[in-house]
Design an enzyme around this catalytic site. Structure first.
Site, PDB file in Angstrom:
ATOM      1  N   GLY A 160       0.878  -1.288  -0.092  1.00 28.12           N
ATOM      2  CA  GLY A 160      -0.060  -0.100  -0.006  1.00 28.12           C
ATOM      3  C   GLY A 160       0.790   1.250  -0.021  1.00 28.12           C
ATOM      4  O   GLY A 160       1.979   1.106  -0.558  1.00 28.12           O
ATOM      5  N   ARG A 161       0.180   2.132   0.740  1.00 24.41           N
ATOM      6  CA  ARG A 161       1.249   3.496   0.770  1.00 24.41           C
ATOM      7  C   ARG A 161       2.593   3.407   1.339  1.00 24.41           C
ATOM      8  O   ARG A 161       3.426   3.839   0.873  1.00 24.41           O
ATOM      9  CB  ARG A 161       0.361   4.784   1.446  1.00 24.41           C
ATOM     10  CG  ARG A 161      -0.756   5.065   0.646  1.00 24.41           C
ATOM     11  CD  ARG A 161      -1.279   6.265   1.504  1.00 24.41           C
ATOM     12  NE  ARG A 161      -2.470   7.009   1.237  1.00 24.41           N
ATOM     13  CZ  ARG A 161      -3.769   6.532   1.434  1.00 24.41           C
ATOM     14  NH1 ARG A 161      -3.708   5.599   2.334  1.00 24.41           N
ATOM     15  NH2 ARG A 161      -4.688   6.866   1.065  1.00 24.41           N
ATOM     16  N   ILE A 162       2.540   2.747   2.349  1.00 25.16           N
ATOM     17  CA  ILE A 162       3.686   2.547   3.328  1.00 25.16           C
ATOM     18  C   ILE A 162       4.531   1.764   2.701  1.00 25.16           C
ATOM     19  O   ILE A 162       5.842   1.769   2.522  1.00 25.16           O
ATOM     20  CB  ILE A 162       3.304   2.263   4.777  1.00 25.16           C
ATOM     21  CG1 ILE A 162       2.787   3.313   5.515  1.00 25.16           C
ATOM     22  CG2 ILE A 162       4.828   2.070   5.661  1.00 25.16           C
ATOM     23  CD1 ILE A 162       2.236   3.036   6.746  1.00 25.16           C
ATOM     24  N   ARG A 182      -2.511  -8.356  -2.316  1.00 24.69           N
ATOM     25  CA  ARG A 182      -3.803  -9.084  -2.903  1.00 24.69           C
ATOM     26  C   ARG A 182      -3.903  -9.167  -4.198  1.00 24.69           C
ATOM     27  O   ARG A 182      -4.119  -9.799  -4.885  1.00 24.69           O
ATOM     28  CB  ARG A 182      -5.019  -8.376  -2.342  1.00 24.69           C
ATOM     29  CG  ARG A 182      -5.442  -9.025  -0.616  1.00 24.69           C
ATOM     30  CD  ARG A 182      -6.722  -8.477  -0.104  1.00 24.69           C
ATOM     31  NE  ARG A 182      -6.487  -6.905   0.207  1.00 24.69           N
ATOM     32  CZ  ARG A 182      -7.389  -6.294   0.926  1.00 24.69           C
ATOM     33  NH1 ARG A 182      -8.457  -6.890   1.410  1.00 24.69           N
ATOM     34  NH2 ARG A 182      -7.216  -5.122   1.179  1.00 24.69           N
ATOM     35  N   THR A 242       6.905  -2.890  11.185  1.00 27.09           N
ATOM     36  CA  THR A 242       6.453  -1.687  11.425  1.00 27.09           C
ATOM     37  C   THR A 242       4.955  -1.487  11.428  1.00 27.09           C
ATOM     38  O   THR A 242       4.225  -0.462  11.377  1.00 27.09           O
ATOM     39  CB  THR A 242       7.011  -0.441  10.554  1.00 27.09           C
ATOM     40  OG1 THR A 242       6.836  -0.653   9.255  1.00 27.09           O
ATOM     41  CG2 THR A 242       8.433  -0.267  11.008  1.00 27.09           C
ATOM     42  N   SER A 243       4.064  -2.476  11.189  1.00 29.40           N
ATOM     43  CA  SER A 243       2.675  -2.471  10.892  1.00 29.40           C
ATOM     44  C   SER A 243       1.972  -2.590  12.129  1.00 29.40           C
ATOM     45  O   SER A 243       1.709  -1.891  12.983  1.00 29.40           O
ATOM     46  CB  SER A 243       2.504  -3.548   9.909  1.00 29.40           C
ATOM     47  OG  SER A 243       0.928  -3.605   9.811  1.00 29.40           O
ATOM     48  N   ARG A 244       1.690  -4.047  12.577  1.00 26.82           N
ATOM     49  CA  ARG A 244       1.061  -4.419  13.627  1.00 26.82           C
ATOM     50  C   ARG A 244       1.740  -5.806  14.237  1.00 26.82           C
ATOM     51  O   ARG A 244       1.918  -6.604  13.276  1.00 26.82           O
ATOM     52  CB  ARG A 244      -0.269  -4.728  13.459  1.00 26.82           C
ATOM     53  CG  ARG A 244      -1.214  -3.142  13.577  1.00 26.82           C
ATOM     54  CD  ARG A 244      -1.119  -2.463  14.839  1.00 26.82           C
ATOM     55  NE  ARG A 244      -1.879  -1.373  14.917  1.00 26.82           N
ATOM     56  CZ  ARG A 244      -1.480  -0.147  14.395  1.00 26.82           C
ATOM     57  NH1 ARG A 244      -0.346  -0.004  14.262  1.00 26.82           N
ATOM     58  NH2 ARG A 244      -2.310   0.833  14.459  1.00 26.82           N
ATOM     59  N   GLU A 273       1.027  -5.086  22.944  1.00 31.57           N
ATOM     60  CA  GLU A 273       1.705  -3.903  23.504  1.00 31.57           C
ATOM     61  C   GLU A 273       0.850  -3.414  24.745  1.00 31.57           C
ATOM     62  O   GLU A 273      -0.436  -3.514  24.671  1.00 31.57           O
ATOM     63  CB  GLU A 273       1.656  -2.836  22.338  1.00 31.57           C
ATOM     64  CG  GLU A 273       2.616  -3.120  21.277  1.00 31.57           C
ATOM     65  CD  GLU A 273       2.391  -1.973  20.132  1.00 31.57           C
ATOM     66  OE1 GLU A 273       1.918  -1.240  20.253  1.00 31.57           O
ATOM     67  OE2 GLU A 273       2.901  -2.429  18.902  1.00 31.57           O
ATOM     68  N   HIS A 291       6.889   1.045  19.516  1.00 36.04           N
ATOM     69  CA  HIS A 291       5.989   1.644  18.423  1.00 36.04           C
ATOM     70  C   HIS A 291       6.262   3.093  18.336  1.00 36.04           C
ATOM     71  O   HIS A 291       5.361   4.093  18.359  1.00 36.04           O
ATOM     72  CB  HIS A 291       4.672   1.303  19.022  1.00 36.04           C
ATOM     73  CG  HIS A 291       3.681   1.553  17.952  1.00 36.04           C
ATOM     74  ND1 HIS A 291       2.295   0.692  18.048  1.00 36.04           N
ATOM     75  CD2 HIS A 291       3.260   2.281  16.832  1.00 36.04           C
ATOM     76  CE1 HIS A 291       1.679   1.096  17.017  1.00 36.04           C
ATOM     77  NE2 HIS A 291       2.235   1.949  16.213  1.00 36.04           N
ATOM     78  N   GLY A 293       7.101   4.295  14.963  1.00 31.96           N
ATOM     79  CA  GLY A 293       7.034   4.294  13.504  1.00 31.96           C
ATOM     80  C   GLY A 293       6.612   5.874  13.121  1.00 31.96           C
ATOM     81  O   GLY A 293       7.312   6.377  12.026  1.00 31.96           O
TER      82      GLY A 293
HETATM   83  C1  8YV Z   1       0.174   5.741  15.404  1.00 28.54           C
HETATM   84  C2  8YV Z   1       0.071   3.689  13.724  1.00 28.54           C
HETATM   85  O1  8YV Z   1       1.289   6.122  16.448  1.00 28.54           O
HETATM   86  O2  8YV Z   1      -1.506   5.151  12.573  1.00 28.54           O
HETATM   87  C3  8YV Z   1      -1.010   3.943  12.880  1.00 28.54           C
HETATM   88  O3  8YV Z   1      -1.653   3.057  12.598  1.00 28.54           O
HETATM   89  O4  8YV Z   1       0.364   2.686  14.045  1.00 28.54           O
HETATM   90  C4  8YV Z   1       0.816   4.526  14.691  1.00 28.54           C
HETATM   91  O5  8YV Z   1       1.770   5.059  13.891  1.00 28.54           O
HETATM   92  C5  8YV Z   1      -0.844   5.136  16.320  1.00 28.54           C
HETATM   93  O6  8YV Z   1      -1.629   4.284  15.733  1.00 28.54           O
HETATM   94  C6  8YV Z   1      -1.723   6.153  16.691  1.00 28.54           C
HETATM   95  O7  8YV Z   1      -2.915   5.771  17.228  1.00 28.54           O
END
Ligand code: 8YV
Length: 329
Positions: A160-162, A182, A242-244, A273, A291, A293
């Site tokens: 995607g974007r990232i 996908r 760096t996602s989840r 987390e 976290h 990012g």
């Molecule tokens: C945010 C992030 O800091 O935007 C997101 O999805 O993962 C983070 O970089 C965080 O979610 C803020 O709610």
């Protein structure tokens, strides 16, 4: 929405400039000491607010939403990922959900590159030597050797974007770009990135030197990188997330790192987390960040502005620009 200024409850401390603007525009209730809200406090918030502004640290699940009052019409998430919110239940209760896409793309991609470099070139191990109890004894040709990233293959999971922003950076570092998504990205972007599309995630994993996780956490991506898939990776490969945290089976990853079955891991996010798996903490080849990012002042101000635009547009009677629908998840 009421004729009076809407009551906006913000769950965490936001940059001053954002809070000031929100106070000018709305009847805003802030969290000045920035403590993470308990479930009881969240329930209280959904019972009183016209608009709730939560973050990744607030679980707006069925239990919380089942207690929301009829006045709650908008959840304007301060963040792009919305896995903290049960969007379907919110929508079923007539509550619109918005997020903040786009404005944290570049910062998150920077952090991804930082982690790739940190793991491959052993940045944290090296930095820890300076000033440690066992002082640096001087340069040696075979000491603290990492691995070159130039010319290696990077596999991006989620273009995607990232993911695309990571690809642009990685290409400039001389990495070959591969991706699983996908569906393939448009031909122009693929050409610009000289990227190779892999329909099969399994096949891509087996051939990459670096894997970067950039897909959102959804029911479909939970433990996408499970034990079986992690075992497909080369024993020298590194994985960066760096996602989840939930996208990787963290226990399986820790087991493999302990056994030396993977080259290393760079993780900015974790399954539970703020708890971090103690086994990961002990792994020398794991670079772990709390976290961070999107943690730039510029990024957080931009996120705040997006939240404000979403609220303002909604209050003015229009569809907010960053509405999230269940079928987008
Ligand atoms: C945010 C992030 O800091 O935007 C997101 O999805 O993962 C983070 O970089 C965080 O979610 C803020 O709610």
């Amino acid at each position: 929405m009421p004729k009076r200024k809407p009551l906006v409850i913000v769950t965490r401390k936001l940059p001053d400039v954002v809070e000031t603007r929100m106070r000018e525009l709305f009847d805003t209730r802030l969290n000045l000491n920035d403590h993470p809200l308990s479930q009881a406090e969240l329930i209280n918030a959904v019972q009183t607010a016209d608009v709730l502004v939560p973050t990744v640290t607030d679980r707006i699940d069925k239990t919380v939403l089942s207690r929301s009052g009829p006045q709650l019409k908008l959840i304007a998430n301060f963040g792009t990922g919305v896995d903290n919110i049960d969007v379907e239940t919110a929508n079923a209760r007539g509550i619109i959900v918005t997020n903040t896409p786009g404005v944290l793309t570049e910062d998150t991609a920077d952090m991804t590159m930082a982690l790739i470099l940190a793991v491959a070139r052993r940045l944290t191990e090296g930095a820890a030597v300076i000033g440690s109890d066992q002082p640096w004894t001087g340069w040696s040709p075979t000491w603290m050797l990492g691995h070159r990233i130039y010319g290696k293959r990077l596999g991006i999971v989620g273009m995607g974007r990232i993911g695309s922003a990571v690809a642009r950076r990685a290409k400039a570092f001389g990495l070959q770009i591969h991706y699983h998504n996908r569906r393939p990205v448009n031909a122009r972007l693929e050409e610009e990135l000289e990227a190779t599309y892999w329909e099969s995630l399994d096949q891509m994993l087996a051939r990459m030197d670096v894997i970067s996780v950039n897909c959102p956490h959804t029911p479909g991506t939970y433990h996408l990188l499970n034990a079986r898939r992690l075992r497909l990776m080369k024993p020298t490969a590194i994985i960066v997330n760096t996602s989840r945290g939930e996208v990787i089976d963290e226990n399986a990853l820790a087991r493999m790192l302990e056994a030396g079955e993977l080259g290393g891991a760079g993780l900015d996010v974790f399954e539970h987390e703020p708890a971090v798996n103690p086994r990961l903490i002990k792994c020398a080849r794991a670079v772990l960040l709390p976290h961070m990012g999107s943690a730039t002042l510029e990024g957080r101000v931009d996120m705040g502005e997006k939240v404000i635009i979403n609220i303002k547009t909604f209050v003015d009677g229009h569809t907010p620009p960053d509405r999230v629908l269940p079928n987008m998840i």
